[in-house]
Design a protein around this motif. Structure first.
Motif, mmCIF file in Angstrom:
data_model
loop_
_atom_site.group_PDB
_atom_site.id
_atom_site.type_symbol
_atom_site.label_atom_id
_atom_site.label_comp_id
_atom_site.label_asym_id
_atom_site.label_seq_id
_atom_site.Cartn_x
_atom_site.Cartn_y
_atom_site.Cartn_z
ATOM 1 N N TYR A 277 -7.912 -0.488 -6.091
ATOM 2 C CA TYR A 277 -8.825 -0.369 -7.227
ATOM 3 C C TYR A 277 -8.515 0.885 -8.045
ATOM 4 O O TYR A 277 -8.580 0.862 -9.278
ATOM 5 C CB TYR A 277 -10.278 -0.351 -6.745
ATOM 6 C CG TYR A 277 -10.702 -1.639 -6.091
ATOM 7 C CD1 TYR A 277 -11.058 -2.749 -6.840
ATOM 8 C CD2 TYR A 277 -10.730 -1.752 -4.696
ATOM 9 C CE1 TYR A 277 -11.435 -3.938 -6.242
ATOM 10 C CE2 TYR A 277 -11.111 -2.943 -4.087
ATOM 11 C CZ TYR A 277 -11.461 -4.031 -4.857
ATOM 12 O OH TYR A 277 -11.827 -5.212 -4.259
ATOM 13 N N SER A 278 -8.176 1.968 -7.356
ATOM 14 C CA SER A 278 -7.827 3.204 -8.057
ATOM 15 C C SER A 278 -6.555 3.026 -8.872
ATOM 16 O O SER A 278 -6.429 3.571 -9.972
ATOM 17 C CB SER A 278 -7.636 4.348 -7.051
ATOM 18 O OG SER A 278 -8.846 4.655 -6.400
ATOM 19 N N VAL A 279 -5.598 2.275 -8.337
ATOM 20 C CA VAL A 279 -4.347 2.035 -9.049
ATOM 21 C C VAL A 279 -4.614 1.353 -10.392
ATOM 22 O O VAL A 279 -4.004 1.702 -11.415
ATOM 23 C CB VAL A 279 -3.388 1.175 -8.197
ATOM 24 C CG1 VAL A 279 -2.184 0.735 -9.017
ATOM 25 C CG2 VAL A 279 -2.917 1.971 -6.974
ATOM 26 N N LYS B 30 -14.728 -0.848 -7.352
ATOM 27 C CA LYS B 30 -14.561 -1.781 -6.239
ATOM 28 C C LYS B 30 -15.438 -3.010 -6.411
ATOM 29 O O LYS B 30 -15.168 -4.054 -5.816
ATOM 30 C CB LYS B 30 -14.868 -1.085 -4.912
ATOM 31 C CG LYS B 30 -13.839 -0.019 -4.564
ATOM 32 C CD LYS B 30 -14.067 0.567 -3.181
ATOM 33 C CE LYS B 30 -12.973 1.587 -2.869
ATOM 34 N NZ LYS B 30 -13.135 2.195 -1.529
ATOM 35 N N LEU C 243 0.823 -1.209 0.000
ATOM 36 C CA LEU C 243 0.000 0.000 0.000
ATOM 37 C C LEU C 243 0.859 1.260 0.000
ATOM 38 O O LEU C 243 0.509 2.268 -0.629
ATOM 39 C CB LEU C 243 -0.949 -0.003 1.204
ATOM 40 C CG LEU C 243 -1.974 -1.136 1.236
ATOM 41 C CD1 LEU C 243 -2.909 -0.982 2.436
ATOM 42 C CD2 LEU C 243 -2.774 -1.195 -0.056
ATOM 43 N N GLU C 244 1.986 1.199 0.680
ATOM 44 C CA GLU C 244 2.916 2.331 0.684
ATOM 45 C C GLU C 244 3.498 2.534 -0.715
ATOM 46 O O GLU C 244 3.655 3.673 -1.182
ATOM 47 C CB GLU C 244 4.044 2.085 1.684
ATOM 48 C CG GLU C 244 3.588 2.055 3.139
ATOM 49 C CD GLU C 244 4.711 1.650 4.078
ATOM 50 O OE1 GLU C 244 5.838 1.371 3.585
ATOM 51 O OE2 GLU C 244 4.479 1.602 5.291
ATOM 52 N N CYS D 127 2.101 1.714 -3.516
ATOM 53 C CA CYS D 127 1.040 2.255 -4.377
ATOM 54 C C CYS D 127 0.928 3.763 -4.203
ATOM 55 O O CYS D 127 0.802 4.513 -5.180
ATOM 56 C CB CYS D 127 -0.297 1.587 -4.045
ATOM 57 S SG CYS D 127 -0.418 -0.130 -4.562
ATOM 58 N N GLU D 128 0.973 4.205 -2.970
ATOM 59 C CA GLU D 128 0.879 5.642 -2.689
ATOM 60 C C GLU D 128 2.062 6.377 -3.298
ATOM 61 O O GLU D 128 1.906 7.459 -3.889
ATOM 62 C CB GLU D 128 0.850 5.862 -1.173
ATOM 63 C CG GLU D 128 0.714 7.321 -0.761
ATOM 64 C CD GLU D 128 -0.650 7.889 -1.089
ATOM 65 O OE1 GLU D 128 -0.701 9.043 -1.568
ATOM 66 O OE2 GLU D 128 -1.657 7.189 -0.884
ATOM 67 N N GLY E 228 0.224 7.553 -6.387
ATOM 68 C CA GLY E 228 -0.501 8.621 -5.727
ATOM 69 C C GLY E 228 -1.760 8.184 -5.018
ATOM 70 O O GLY E 228 -2.594 9.012 -4.648
ATOM 71 N N SER E 229 -1.918 6.894 -4.800
ATOM 72 C CA SER E 229 -3.092 6.384 -4.097
ATOM 73 C C SER E 229 -2.765 5.032 -3.495
ATOM 74 O O SER E 229 -2.091 4.206 -4.111
ATOM 75 C CB SER E 229 -4.281 6.240 -5.056
ATOM 76 O OG SER E 229 -5.378 5.610 -4.400
ATOM 77 N N SER E 230 -3.267 4.793 -2.295
ATOM 78 C CA SER E 230 -3.076 3.494 -1.660
ATOM 79 C C SER E 230 -4.278 2.589 -1.895
ATOM 80 O O SER E 230 -4.337 1.473 -1.367
ATOM 81 C CB SER E 230 -2.860 3.669 -0.147
ATOM 82 O OG SER E 230 -3.978 4.305 0.447
ATOM 83 N N ASP E 231 -5.234 3.066 -2.689
ATOM 84 C CA ASP E 231 -6.410 2.270 -3.017
ATOM 85 C C ASP E 231 -6.100 1.381 -4.216
ATOM 86 O O ASP E 231 -5.829 1.867 -5.319
ATOM 87 C CB ASP E 231 -7.598 3.186 -3.337
ATOM 88 C CG ASP E 231 -8.856 2.398 -3.632
ATOM 89 O OD1 ASP E 231 -9.614 2.122 -2.687
ATOM 90 O OD2 ASP E 231 -9.073 2.045 -4.810
#
Length: 262
Positions: free
Chosen positions: A18-20, A25, A5-6, A8-9, A13-16
């Motif tokens: 699905y957004s990546v 969802k 998750l880190e 991804c952020e 720019g996102s830890s989500d």
């Protein structure tokens, strides 16, 4: 080693997750796979400048891990319920060659492969299942259905609609207003786009002297990338993702879109 998750952020720019991948969802297996392919094409190390390869490689590795989580029922359930991922699980922690993993999922094919598969696919029960699944995935939006079902062209639309209408009549699927009440203007716009894209592809083939040889699809993609850099992502997704051979499970297919619209 940074947690998933880190990472991804940091890289997206996102830890989500699905957004990546740019998916909902509620996305099914096919949509998650399409999102992975579309996003990975943007950062594939082979498709960036030399000075960007290191960063692209890191992004590519992160994407592989994101997909491995969302395509694993237990890992996805854990993430959906608690918003966490098990970074120690074999799914994420194993020393995997993500390039080889990607190639297994999205095998390189030739024009001849496409033609042979099209003859077998169109009119088959497999195609029908894909059309119905895309109808459900996109709640009747024909723009996305046409872009999602592989090998679907403007001439296939009436036949595809007939398949959906019969499924609605048999109460196999709900009658979404988006489909039932689609405006003539929207239908006309879709046809116009399809004709423009087909004409553009033919013009490009003439310009660079392409025929139907094994490397022609690759050469066409490369030429487009060089000439129209700003549009490479959508074009790559359209030509490459649309024609990938996919692993089938239980009569359903993980479809790849022509473009990355959701």
């Amino acid at each position: 080693m940074p947690k998933l998750l880190e990472s991804c952020e940091r890289h997206f720019g996102s830890s989500d997750l699905y957004s990546v991948l740019g998916v909902r969802k509620t996305a099914g297996e096919a949509e998650v796979r399409r999102g992975y392919h579309k996003t990975s094409l943007k950062v594939h190390p082979d498709r960036v400048a030399e000075e960007d390869k290191e960063e692209a490689t890191l992004k590519f590795q992160v994407l592989g891990k994101v997909y491995s989580v969302l395509s694993d029922k237990e890992q996805r359930a854990l993430y959906d319920e608690q918003g966490i991922v098990d970074d120690e699980s074999d799914t994420i922690s194993q020393d995997r060659n993500w390039e080889e993993y990607w190639r297994l999922l999205f095998k390189k094919i030739t024009v001849e492969d496409i033609k042979a598969y099209e003859e077998k696919y169109k009119g088959s029960e497999e195609e029908r299942a894909d059309i119905i699944q895309a109808y459900l995935d996109f709640e009747g939006d024909m723009d996305n259905i046409m872009e999602s079902v592989i090998l679907a062209g403007v001439d296939d639309e009436p036949r595809m609609k007939d398949i959906i209408q019969k499924a609605i009549k048999k109460k196999e699927v709900p009658a979404y207003d988006t489909f039932v009440k689609e405006s003539k203007r929207k239908r006309d716009q879709r046809k116009k786009r399809a004709h423009e894209e087909a004409a553009e592809a033919e013009e490009m083939k003439r310009e660079i002297g392409l025929g139907d040889g094994e490397d022609d699809l690759k050469a066409l993609i490369q030429k487009r990338r060089q000439d129209r850099e700003k549009e490479v992502d959508s074009f790559m997704a359209q030509l490459e993702a649309k024609y990938c051979n996919n692993t089938k499970k239980g009569g359903k297919k993980s479809t790849a879109p022509k473009k990355g619209k959701k």
